[in-house]
Design an enzyme around this catalytic site. Structure first.
Site, PDB file in Angstrom:
ATOM      1  N   GLY A 115       0.838  -1.268   0.008  1.00  0.00           N
ATOM      2  CA  GLY A 115      -0.044   0.042   0.129  1.00  0.00           C
ATOM      3  C   GLY A 115       0.954   1.261  -0.103  1.00  0.00           C
ATOM      4  O   GLY A 115       0.744   2.163   0.970  1.00  0.00           O
ATOM      5  N   GLY A 124      -0.826   8.465   0.995  1.00  0.00           N
ATOM      6  CA  GLY A 124      -0.838   8.404   2.627  1.00  0.00           C
ATOM      7  C   GLY A 124       0.212   8.049   3.458  1.00  0.00           C
ATOM      8  O   GLY A 124       1.449   8.149   2.822  1.00  0.00           O
ATOM      9  N   TYR A 148     -16.528   5.478  13.856  1.00  0.00           N
ATOM     10  CA  TYR A 148     -15.128   5.133  13.679  1.00  0.00           C
ATOM     11  C   TYR A 148     -14.718   4.118  14.642  1.00  0.00           C
ATOM     12  O   TYR A 148     -15.100   2.596  14.430  1.00  0.00           O
ATOM     13  CB  TYR A 148     -14.100   6.174  13.817  1.00  0.00           C
ATOM     14  N   TYR A 182      -6.234   4.242  13.836  1.00  0.00           N
ATOM     15  CA  TYR A 182      -6.504   5.441  14.284  1.00  0.00           C
ATOM     16  C   TYR A 182      -7.608   4.859  15.415  1.00  0.00           C
ATOM     17  O   TYR A 182      -8.358   4.042  15.427  1.00  0.00           O
ATOM     18  CB  TYR A 182      -7.356   6.107  13.136  1.00  0.00           C
TER      19      TYR A 182
END
Length: 396
Positions: free
Chosen positions: A47, A51, A234, A224
Site C-alpha cells: 500500500g 498516505g 469510527y 486510528y
C-alpha cells in the site's frame, strides 16, 4: 491535455501528474532536511502509493537510505482518463530514488492476491535477498479472498444503533446533521475481513516461509482511535472492529517473529485528510476543527512529518520502542492532548454553516483533499498542456 479536477462527493476522478510529482518531491525534501535516521536497510511497503504508506517509503528511503519495494493497486492513464494519483506518486518516488542512487522497485497488483504476494517475494529474493521492515498500509473497500474467491465489502457504519451528529460538505461549507443506520452482523463481519489483520498475517506468513524476511525484522500497520466525537462512526463502529482485529494480529505476529528477534506493531496515527477519511460522515468537520487548533498551537503534522517522527522517536531508537499499555505506538499523542481536545470540543459546539470557515480550517481541509490528486499545489501551471501518460521506472 488541460487537466482539471473533476470531483463528486469524496472522490476526485482526475489527477495531475505534475502536481502529484511536486507533492512527492516536497515530502522528499522535507525528509532530506532532517537528521539522517538509523533505520532499516531493505523495506517492503504494501500500500505504497499514497498516505502513510507512501510517506513511510519516503522516510525509509531518503531518511535511512533504505532500498524499497512498493506494492500498490493503481492504473496508468488510458485515452482521456488520467492515471490514479498513486501511479503518478510512485513514478515521482522512483525517479527521486534513482537520482539519489537508491534501489527501488514498484509492483502493481491486488495486494490481497496470492499472485501479487508471489511476484513480490520473487523480486525481493532476486534483488534484495530479504527485507527487515514490512509496512502494511492497505486501505481498500473490497477484498477478493485469495483462497475462496469470495468477495467481501467493507462499510462505514455504527454498531447497535443509528448515529447522528454534525457533518460538513467540504466543497461548499454547508454544515448539516448526518444520520447513519447501524451495520448488520454480516456487514460487521465483511468489514473485518476486508480491513482487519488476516491479509497482513498472510503476507508475513508467506514472506517468512519463503525465507525473505530477515532475522529481527519489524512489521507495522496503521490504525486510528480518535476522540469521543468520532467514536460511534469510527472506533466503536465497523472500522473499529476491523482495527481491533488488526491489533490482535500484531500480538500474534510478535509471538510468531519473536524467535528470530522480530517485532510487530500497530501505530495509531493522527487524523489526516485522506480519501478514506473524507468518506466518513462527521470526520471531515472534526479534522477541520482539529487542524485549526493544532496549527495555532504549532503542532500540526502531515503524513510525512508524522512518519519521520515515528521512525526517529519510536521505531528506531536505542532501547525498547515506546508503546502504550496495549502495546500500541501512539503517534496521535499530540492530537489527543487534553488542551487540544478541549479546544476542539469548544469549536465543535459552536460551528454552523455561517461560521465554519472562521471557526475551523475547512479551507485547509478542502485544499489538502485536492492536493491528494495533484491539484491546488503552489507553483504548478494548471493551464499548461500536460501529458497524462507517465511511466513508472522499475515497474514490475
Amino acid at each position: 491535455m488541460i487537466i482539471k479536477p473533476k470531483s463528486r462527493g469524496f472522490i476526485c476522478t482526475t489527477a495531475h501528474p505534475v502536481g502529484c510529482a511536486e507533492q512527492v518531491n516536497r515530502q522528499v525534501e522535507y525528509v532530506q532536511s532532517q537528521p539522517k535516521l538509523k533505520g532499516p536497510r531493505n523495506v517492503l511497503v504494501i500500500g505504497a502509493s499514497t498516505g502513510y504508506g507512501l510517506a513511510s517509503r519516503i522516510v525509509a528511503a531518503f531518511g535511512a537510505g533504505a532500498n524499497t519495494v512498493g506494492v500498490f493497486t493503481s492504473k496508468g492513464a488510458e485515452g482521456n482518463r488520467t492515471a490514479k494519483p498513486g501511479w503518478y506518486n510512485s513514478a515521482a518516488f522512483e525517479k527521486a530514488a534513482a537520482e539519489s542512487g537508491l534501489k527501488s522497485y514498484s509492483i502493481t497488483g491486488d495486494a490481497f492476491s496470492d499472485d501479487t504476494k508471489a511476484r513480490t517475494i520473487d523480486l525481493i529474493r532476486t534483488e534484495l535477498g530479504s527485507v527487515d521492515l514490512v509496512v502494511y498500509s492497505v486501505a481498500a473497500p473490497r477484498r477478493v479472498h485469495p483462497k475462496t474467491g469470495e468477495v467481501f465489502n467493507s462499510v462505514i457504519k455504527p454498531i447497535g444503533q443509528s448515529y447522528s451528529n454534525k457533518t460538513v460538505n467540504f466543497h461548499n461549507g454547508v454544515v448539516s446533521e448526518a444520520t447513519i443506520e447501524p451495520a448488520t452482523e454480516e456487514e460487521i463481519s465483511q468489514t473485518i475481513t476486508v480491513m482487519g489483520g488476516e491479509d497482513w498475517q498472510m503476507w508475513i506468513d508467506d514472506l517468512q516461509a519463503a525465507g525473505v524476511l530477515a532475522e529481527g525484522a519489524t512489521t507495522i500497520a496503521y490504525s486510528y482511535i480518535g476522540p469521543e466525537i468520532t467514536h460511534a462512526v469510527y472506533r466503536d463502529g465497523t472500522i473499529g472492529r476491523a482495527k481491533n482485529d488488526l491489533e490482535a494480529t500484531a500480538h500474534n505476529l510478535t509471538e510468531q517473529l519473536s524467535s528470530t528477534g522480530g517485532r510487530a506493531y500497530v501505530a495509531v496515527a493522527k487524523a489526516l485528510v485522506t480519501q478514506s477519511s473524507s468518506a466518513i460522515p462527521v470526520v471531515p468537520l472534526y479534522i477541520s476543527a482539529l487542524f485549526k487548533v493544532m496549527k495555532e498551537k504549532g503542532i500540526h503534522e502531515g503524513c510525512i512529518e508524522q512518519m519521520y517522527r515515528m521512525f526517529a522517536t519510536r521505531l528506531y531508537v536505542d532501547g525498547p520502542t515506546p508503546v502504550d499499555e496495549k502495546g500500541l505506538i501512539r503517534m496521535d499523542d499530540w492530537e489527543m492532548r487534553e488542551d487540544v481536545q478541549a479546544a476542539v470540543d469548544k469549536l465543535w459546539s459552536e460551528i454552523t454553516t455561517e461560521n465554519v470557515y472562521e471557526l475551523s480550517d475547512l479551507e485547509g481541509y478542502r485544499r489538502e483533499f485536492f492536493q491528494l490528486f495533484g491539484f491546488e499545489t503552489d507553483g504548478i501551471d494548471y493551464e499548461a498542456d500536460t501529458n497524462p501518460e507517465v511511466e513508472i521506472p522499475n515497474l514490475r
